[in-house]
Design a protein around this motif. Sequence first.
Motif, PDB file in Angstrom:
ATOM      1  N   LYS B  14       0.818  -1.209   0.000  1.00  0.00           N
ATOM      2  CA  LYS B  14       0.000   0.000   0.000  1.00  0.00           C
ATOM      3  C   LYS B  14       0.859   1.269   0.000  1.00  0.00           C
ATOM      4  O   LYS B  14       1.646   1.498   0.913  1.00  0.00           O
ATOM      5  CB  LYS B  14      -0.876  -0.028   1.256  1.00  0.00           C
ATOM      6  CG  LYS B  14      -1.968   0.993   1.244  1.00  0.00           C
ATOM      7  CD  LYS B  14      -2.969   0.688   2.350  1.00  0.00           C
ATOM      8  CE  LYS B  14      -3.870   1.884   2.558  1.00  0.00           C
ATOM      9  NZ  LYS B  14      -3.862   2.413   3.895  1.00  0.00           N
ATOM     10  N   VAL B  16       1.418   4.928   0.745  1.00  0.00           N
ATOM     11  CA  VAL B  16       0.805   5.883   1.663  1.00  0.00           C
ATOM     12  C   VAL B  16       1.251   7.315   1.351  1.00  0.00           C
ATOM     13  O   VAL B  16       0.498   8.267   1.518  1.00  0.00           O
ATOM     14  CB  VAL B  16       1.168   5.506   3.114  1.00  0.00           C
ATOM     15  CG1 VAL B  16       0.709   6.579   4.084  1.00  0.00           C
ATOM     16  CG2 VAL B  16       0.544   4.166   3.476  1.00  0.00           C
ATOM     17  N   GLY B  37      -6.076   9.308   7.545  1.00  0.00           N
ATOM     18  CA  GLY B  37      -5.564   8.293   6.634  1.00  0.00           C
ATOM     19  C   GLY B  37      -4.900   8.853   5.389  1.00  0.00           C
ATOM     20  O   GLY B  37      -4.476   8.107   4.515  1.00  0.00           O
ATOM     21  N   GLY B  39      -2.093  10.355   5.223  1.00  0.00           N
ATOM     22  CA  GLY B  39      -0.635  10.220   5.258  1.00  0.00           C
ATOM     23  C   GLY B  39       0.074  11.328   6.026  1.00  0.00           C
ATOM     24  O   GLY B  39       1.300  11.424   5.978  1.00  0.00           O
ATOM     25  N   LYS B  40      -0.663  12.131   6.781  1.00  0.00           N
ATOM     26  CA  LYS B  40      -0.047  13.254   7.512  1.00  0.00           C
ATOM     27  C   LYS B  40       0.982  12.761   8.530  1.00  0.00           C
ATOM     28  O   LYS B  40       2.107  13.258   8.572  1.00  0.00           O
ATOM     29  CB  LYS B  40      -1.129  14.077   8.244  1.00  0.00           C
ATOM     30  CG  LYS B  40      -2.238  14.598   7.337  1.00  0.00           C
ATOM     31  CD  LYS B  40      -3.275  15.398   8.099  1.00  0.00           C
ATOM     32  CE  LYS B  40      -4.007  14.635   9.200  1.00  0.00           C
ATOM     33  NZ  LYS B  40      -4.868  13.546   8.669  1.00  0.00           N
ATOM     34  N   SER B  41       0.567  11.797   9.347  1.00  0.00           N
ATOM     35  CA  SER B  41       1.495  11.278  10.362  1.00  0.00           C
ATOM     36  C   SER B  41       2.700  10.632   9.708  1.00  0.00           C
ATOM     37  O   SER B  41       3.839  10.827  10.149  1.00  0.00           O
ATOM     38  CB  SER B  41       0.801  10.248  11.252  1.00  0.00           C
ATOM     39  OG  SER B  41      -0.233  10.842  11.978  1.00  0.00           O
ATOM     40  N   THR B  42       2.457   9.847   8.683  1.00  0.00           N
ATOM     41  CA  THR B  42       3.552   9.153   8.013  1.00  0.00           C
ATOM     42  C   THR B  42       4.554  10.163   7.452  1.00  0.00           C
ATOM     43  O   THR B  42       5.770   9.985   7.580  1.00  0.00           O
ATOM     44  CB  THR B  42       3.004   8.249   6.897  1.00  0.00           C
ATOM     45  OG1 THR B  42       2.024   7.385   7.454  1.00  0.00           O
ATOM     46  CG2 THR B  42       4.110   7.430   6.266  1.00  0.00           C
TER      47      THR B  42
HETATM   48  N1  ADP Z   1       2.890   0.984  10.402  1.00  0.00           N
HETATM   49  C1  ADP Z   1       1.931   0.920   9.444  1.00  0.00           C
HETATM   50  N2  ADP Z   1       1.698  -0.240   8.796  1.00  0.00           N
HETATM   51  C2  ADP Z   1       0.756  -0.328   7.830  1.00  0.00           C
HETATM   52  N3  ADP Z   1      -0.008   0.697   7.436  1.00  0.00           N
HETATM   53  C3  ADP Z   1       0.171   1.885   8.031  1.00  0.00           C
HETATM   54  C4  ADP Z   1       1.144   2.067   9.063  1.00  0.00           C
HETATM   55  N4  ADP Z   1       1.107   3.355   9.462  1.00  0.00           N
HETATM   56  C5  ADP Z   1       0.165   3.946   8.732  1.00  0.00           C
HETATM   57  N5  ADP Z   1      -0.411   3.083   7.866  1.00  0.00           N
HETATM   58  C6  ADP Z   1      -1.464   3.392   6.895  1.00  0.00           C
HETATM   59  O1  ADP Z   1      -1.062   4.511   6.137  1.00  0.00           O
HETATM   60  C7  ADP Z   1      -2.148   5.359   5.872  1.00  0.00           C
HETATM   61  C8  ADP Z   1      -1.818   6.768   6.305  1.00  0.00           C
HETATM   62  O2  ADP Z   1      -1.710   6.777   7.710  1.00  0.00           O
HETATM   63  P1  ADP Z   1      -1.339   8.077   8.533  1.00  0.00           P
HETATM   64  O3  ADP Z   1      -0.071   8.639   8.010  1.00  0.00           O
HETATM   65  O4  ADP Z   1      -1.364   7.708   9.965  1.00  0.00           O
HETATM   66  O5  ADP Z   1      -2.551   9.050   8.194  1.00  0.00           O
HETATM   67  P2  ADP Z   1      -3.056  10.336   8.953  1.00  0.00           P
HETATM   68  O6  ADP Z   1      -2.063  10.708   9.995  1.00  0.00           O
HETATM   69  O7  ADP Z   1      -3.232  11.366   7.882  1.00  0.00           O
HETATM   70  O8  ADP Z   1      -4.380   9.962   9.537  1.00  0.00           O
HETATM   71  C9  ADP Z   1      -3.352   4.785   6.587  1.00  0.00           C
HETATM   72  O9  ADP Z   1      -4.131   4.107   5.632  1.00  0.00           O
HETATM   73  C10 ADP Z   1      -2.744   3.820   7.573  1.00  0.00           C
HETATM   74  O10 ADP Z   1      -3.599   2.740   7.752  1.00  0.00           O
END
Ligand code: ADP
Lengths: 235, 240
Positions: B14, B16, B37, B39-42
């Motif tokens: 996937k 992100v 979801g 990708g802000k945190s990522t």
């Molecule tokens: N460690 C991980 N393993 C698998 N999928 C992840 C992981 N971290 C985040 N994701 C997926 O990546 C996508 C973006 O997540 P995230 O960056 O947390 O979004 P946001 O902070 O914008 O809500 C989401 O669909 C989440 O499920």
Amino acid sequence: MEKFLADFNQSFIAGDRWLLYLKGVGITLEVAAVALILGVILGVIVAVIRTIHDQQHPGRQNAVLGILNGIAKVYTTVIRGTPLMVQLLIMYFVIFSNTRNAVGVAMLTFGINSGAYVAEIIRGGIMSVDGGQMEAARSLGLPYMPSMRFVVIPQAVKNILPALGNELIALLKDTSLVTVIGVRDLTKAAQLIQGKTYQALFPFVGIAIVYLVLVMIIAALIGVLERRMRASDRR
Amino acid sequence: MIDVKDLHKSFEEKEVLCGITEHIDQGEKVVIIGPSGSGKSTFLRCLNMLETPTSGEILFKGVSMTDPATDINKMRQKMGMVFQHFNLFNNLNIMDNMTLAPVQLKLKSKAEAERDALDLLRRVNLEDKAEAYPSQLSGGQKQRIAIVRSLAMHPEVMLFDEPTSALDPEMVGEVLDVMKKLAEQGMTMVVVTHEMGFAREVGSRILFMDGGQITEQGTPSEIFDHPRMPRTKDFLSKVL
Ligand SMILES: Nc1ncnc2c1ncn2[C@@H]1O[C@H](COP(=O)(O)OP(=O)(O)O)[C@@H](O)[C@H]1O
Ligand SMILES: [Mg+2]
């Protein structure tokens, strides 16, 4: 009543038989203690290898660590997947067939066996610590090992200690298996006396009570330790 | 100060983050908004390499964070991070939480670190909590301490990942106040938040993320008063 006293006398007192039990308890405790120390050392090593391996960044895999992790995995699988008595027989009659030091082989076997379980206990304890703790430490610039040492492990210990106590109790009871390689532990003492006197009730019920008392003492000590940790915790 | 070049991040299959290129200047207060979801945190976690990017490059003050030869621990000392769930060290009291990293990394003596920690605690009115343990504090107090714990490292940029999302409403203000003060003092900040009032007031630039990309960006008034993309309008209509 008279027969009761006579049987009791024959089982424990005549011919200084109580000495045989006492020596047996000594051996039982020795094997359990040495095995636990060995098991904890092995367990920590295996747990550290497996944890570091699993927490590596994908794409930055270390080959040596990969091999060590493979060995650690085979070790835990084999040890946890075969009966302890069979391990004891193989160690004594196959691997160390040249030595008559049955007590030494027993200690080693129980230590190796215990290590596999202790490794999983420690690994579980480390995994039970919230991942955010490690991330926060790393985000401050602390390297992996200091983060483990100052933040993760102290929190893991709290989850590990009770399980480790249970492991010691299981270990103590399992040592009665050493009779199959002729070690004169507490169980063997009862068997010997039964063979000589044809008394079964007193020797076997007697040692059952001794095992029970030992287990209760260990459980009480663990309880004290846990309460003390919770007190220093202030949480 | 931070240069992001064609950043991609996938978890298993996937994707992100789908190719983010962005530049953050010293002193900027960049606020990232967008649906859950997206990708802000990522993205934020890639900036200090808590997540390893699948491809692309991140430069911090000209040094590549993504280069395996870079001493990432050294780089992280200059990038503070504040988490949604505070992540104070549960086994340590507040003073030890604040001094652990500076002392272990030999940046300060223990006495120096403790003096600095007390100064910082005073700035957030929590100097009486130095001996307390995290579990004895409210969420707002924990987060204020998490912020000053990062500041004890004298970072050059601060990353915030939804710092008020786990707080009871009455505690949001006290944390935002600390962040506002930090902004006034000139700290470079990258903030993921759903607090649109804060974004408008403090943000020097707003990034809107959707589906692993920055789909729109601009000043607060451009984004909040005159959004161009339908997706941005739609999102804002739901949160404002
Ligand atoms: N460690 C991980 N393993 C698998 N999928 C992840 C992981 N971290 C985040 N994701 C997926 O990546 C996508 C973006 O997540 P995230 O960056 O947390 O979004 P946001 O902070 O914008 O809500 C989401 O669909 C989440 O499920
Ligand atoms: Mg998020």
